[in-house]
Enzyme design. Structure first.
Site, PDB file in Angstrom:
ATOM      1  N   THR A 124       0.869  -1.185   0.000  1.00  0.00           N
ATOM      2  CA  THR A 124       0.000   0.000   0.000  1.00  0.00           C
ATOM      3  C   THR A 124       0.899   1.226   0.000  1.00  0.00           C
ATOM      4  OG1 THR A 124      -0.085   0.345   2.409  1.00  0.00           O
ATOM      5  CG2 THR A 124      -1.660  -1.232   1.476  1.00  0.00           C
ATOM      6  N   VAL A 136       7.287  -2.434   7.185  1.00  0.00           N
ATOM      7  CA  VAL A 136       7.282  -0.974   7.242  1.00  0.00           C
ATOM      8  C   VAL A 136       8.006  -0.409   6.018  1.00  0.00           C
ATOM      9  CG1 VAL A 136       7.994   1.043   8.569  1.00  0.00           C
ATOM     10  CG2 VAL A 136       7.257  -1.047   9.759  1.00  0.00           C
ATOM     11  N   LYS A 137       7.295   0.504   5.342  1.00  0.00           N
ATOM     12  CA  LYS A 137       7.865   1.114   4.139  1.00  0.00           C
ATOM     13  C   LYS A 137       8.493   2.458   4.505  1.00  0.00           C
ATOM     14  CE  LYS A 137       5.682   0.706  -0.373  1.00  0.00           C
ATOM     15  NZ  LYS A 137       4.503   1.131  -1.131  1.00  0.00           N
ATOM     16  N   VAL A 138       9.721   2.641   4.084  1.00  0.00           N
ATOM     17  CA  VAL A 138      10.356   3.961   4.242  1.00  0.00           C
ATOM     18  C   VAL A 138      10.932   4.362   2.890  1.00  0.00           C
ATOM     19  CG1 VAL A 138      10.929   3.782   6.705  1.00  0.00           C
ATOM     20  CG2 VAL A 138      12.553   2.927   5.006  1.00  0.00           C
TER      21      VAL A 138
END
Ligand code: E4P
Length: 214
Positions: free
Chosen positions: A27, A82-84
């Protein structure tokens, strides 16, 4: 090759999951905004439907703010990744928190050099955006080929998550390059299944079957 959906739409995720091919979901804030739900609720609901990795994107811009945000998102569900962004702040966050067993997807990757840094930082996944590269007049798929070659050469364990996919040919080429994952909109996922010759063939067999005396 693992197939992910790039969506926050629960109906699309349920439909793909029911087919049995859904390995994960990615997402981003743009996709979640379309669903008109609270951010955390949207991620939790997706994690309930898909047991594979579900990427939830941080929006903080500094390392100091990214660290608590990443820890918070990681606690939403056991399968949250977790997207960074692939920035100095993002990479520092991965370096700091990967030892805590938080899995990171380093996103907005547009070059093989950036992907080397994501691997060295300890990211579980790197997301090169091939459609956006193509849109800008570059060869997105060449970046995937370069990353796969470099990762194989040096034994990096970070998975190449081909993102910003626009059509089935992108999936095919990413698979041939050896990318671990392709994440795609539902419309592309659907097109992987259908072929006009399959439909025509099914129809012809049905028509001919009806001619057989019973
Ligand atoms: C991946 O994680 C991103 O959400 C996505 O693939 C971006 O694709 P777009 O370029 O179609 O927005």
């Amino acid at each position: 090759m693992k197939l992910f959906l790039d969506t926050a739409n629960l109906n699309e995720i349920k439909e793909a999951a029911a087919l049995g091919f859904l390995d994960g979901v990615t997402t981003n804030p743009t996709l979640i905004a379309k669903e008109k739900k609270r951010f955390d609720d949207a991620i939790r609901e997706i994690c309930d439907v898909c047991s594979g990795p579900v990427s939830a994107e941080c929006v903080s811009e500094t390392y100091e703010a990214l660290v608590p945000e990443a820890r918070r998102l990681a606690k939403l569900a056991p399968n949250v990744v977790v997207k960074v962004p692939l920035t100095k702040e993002g990479l520092k966050t991965v370096r700091a928190l990967a030892p805590e067993r938080i899995r990171f997807n380093v996103t907005l990757c547009f070059s093989a050099n950036q992907a080397i840094l994501a691997a060295k930082a300890g990211a579980a996944f790197v997301s090169p955006f091939i459609g956006r590269l193509d849109d800008a007049g570059h060869d997105g798929m060449q970046v995937i080929r370069d990353i796969c070659l470099i990762y194989r050469t040096y034994g990096y364990t970070t998975e190449v998550l081909t993102a910003s996919i626009r059509h089935p040919l992108h999936v095919l080429e990413a698979a041939k390059a050896g990318a671990h994952i392709a994440t795609m909109p539902f419309a592309v996922f659907d097109k992987l299944i259908s072929h006009p010759l399959t439909d025509a063939g099914v129809q012809r067999f049905l028509d001919d079957y009806r001619k057989i005396p019973r």
